[in-house]
Design an enzyme around this catalytic site. Structure first.
Site, mmCIF file in Angstrom:
data_model
loop_
_atom_site.group_PDB
_atom_site.id
_atom_site.type_symbol
_atom_site.label_atom_id
_atom_site.label_comp_id
_atom_site.label_asym_id
_atom_site.label_seq_id
_atom_site.Cartn_x
_atom_site.Cartn_y
_atom_site.Cartn_z
ATOM 1 C CE LYS A 176 -4.185 -2.334 2.325
ATOM 2 N NZ LYS A 176 -4.643 -2.541 3.426
ATOM 3 C CG ASP B 164 -9.854 -0.139 4.876
ATOM 4 O OD1 ASP B 164 -9.845 -0.548 3.649
ATOM 5 O OD2 ASP B 164 -9.294 -0.543 5.636
ATOM 6 C CD GLN C 212 -3.647 -4.422 6.683
ATOM 7 O OE1 GLN C 212 -3.467 -3.350 6.092
ATOM 8 N NE2 GLN C 212 -4.248 -5.614 6.379
#
Ligand code: NDP
Length: 307
Positions: A55, A122, A99
């Site tokens: 990422k 997200d 995460q």
């Protein structure tokens, strides 16, 4: 048997999306704005570390700022909330990604709800889930948003089709069902308590499998000519399984011999030949996730900074 099943190549679609995001970033930078992504990675989970590194690398390639925050495995919910609050307040940060999974002592739900919905790249915040449900502009979860991009860019018709989603998780099953409904499909959502699952899957023009079980959807469960979207990512470590799912496939056999494992989705690859089009594993849906994260970060930057 349809020998001309079309492969929906996620890698190609992902690079087209990244190129578009790169253009958007260039425009923003010309206006003095550098989109910024903050990634929070707790502890040392090898798979998460690899994923987070990709990422960060993608941000650098597209000209975005990125930074990593790595609290120790022993971090408390309060400490994490404090970190999120700081990131929420920093104007140069447009996206915050926590995460998952988090250690047991951390209240994941509380934390995800603490992320500012405008920086929720997200798309996991209930405000964004609500916006998606009511058809308002939202930051959408990356994996289902990637599936919609695959369908759109491959000109697969959705309106009026029967879409069957197997799996009802908050990150894949429910949001993809909502997106397909918003795109005017007739949607059926199945799960582990569904009675006679094949009855539904065999009627699907568009079948989305997000279950987490290797090769769970067998060829007999698929309507000939259907579009198959395989979200599952399962690692096979037994040779017998590789032989069962990929009989006579020299490439897979070699990969298994070299690495000791190979990936299979939630759809038995034997079903692909019956389909009209399908996403392979790897190289299908999974390839889109980071591109969609980059897309969301640029989108959040434009929205937050009045562009
Ligand atoms: P979850 O474990 O959260 O959800 C799995 C879903 O499958 C549940 O709704 C469950 O039903 C359903 N299910 C389980 N067993 C059956 C069964 N026998 N019959 C019918 N339904 C069943 O998984 P995720 O949604 O997070 O992920 C699904 C898969 O997608 C995994 O392989 C994961 O690795 C992969 N994935 C891939 C991504 C990508 O980038 N390509 C991103 C995210 C996930 P119930 O609710 O009743 O328990």
């Amino acid at each position: 048997m349809n020998e001309t099943a079309r492969v929906l190549n996620g890698i190609e679609i992902a690079s087209a999306i990244k190129a578009e995001v790169g253009e958007q970033v260039r425009d923003l930078r010309m206006a003095g704005i550098t989109p910024g992504l903050a990634v929070v990675l707790v502890g040392h989970v090898a798979a998460s570390e690899i994923y987070v590194r990709s990422k960060v690398k993608a941000c650098a390639e597209l000209g975005m700022h990125s930074e990593m925050h790595t609290p120790p495995e022993t971090v408390t919910t309060e400490e994490m909330l404090e970190l999120i609050s700081t990131l929420n307040q920093r104007d140069e940060i447009d996206g915050i990604l926590v995460q998952l999974p988090l250690p047991k002592q951390v209240d994941t739900r509380r934390l995800l709800e603490a992320v500012s919905p405008d920086k929720d790249v997200d798309g996991f915040h209930p405000i964004n889930a609500g916006r998606l449900q009511s058809g308002q502009p939202a930051l959408e979860p990356c994996t289902p948003a990637g599936i919609m991009e695959i369908l759109r860019r491959s000109s697969i018709p959705v309106a009026g089709k029967h879409a069957v989603v197997v799996g009802r998780s908050d990150i894949v099953g429910k949001p993809i069902a909502m997106m397909l409904l918003n795109a005017s499909a007739t949607v059926t959502v199945c799960h582990s308590k569904t009675v006679d699952l094949p009855h539904y899957t065999r009627d699907a023009d568009l079948l989305v499998a997000a279950i987490g079980r290797p090769g769970f959807v067998t060829p007999e469960m698929v309507k000939p000519g259907a579009t198959l979207i395989d979200v599952g990512i399962n690692r096979l470590t037994e040779k017998a399984d590789v032989d069962r799912f990929f009989p006579g496939d020299a490439t897979r056999a070699k990969q298994f011999a070299d690495r000791g494992s190979t990936l299979v989705g939630d759809i038995d690859p034997g079903a692909f030949a019956r389909s009209g089009a399908y996403t392979p594993v790897p190289g299908g849906v999974g390839a889109l996730t980071i591109a969609m994260l980059m897309h969301n970060t640029a989108k959040a930057a434009r929205a937050r900074r009045g562009r």
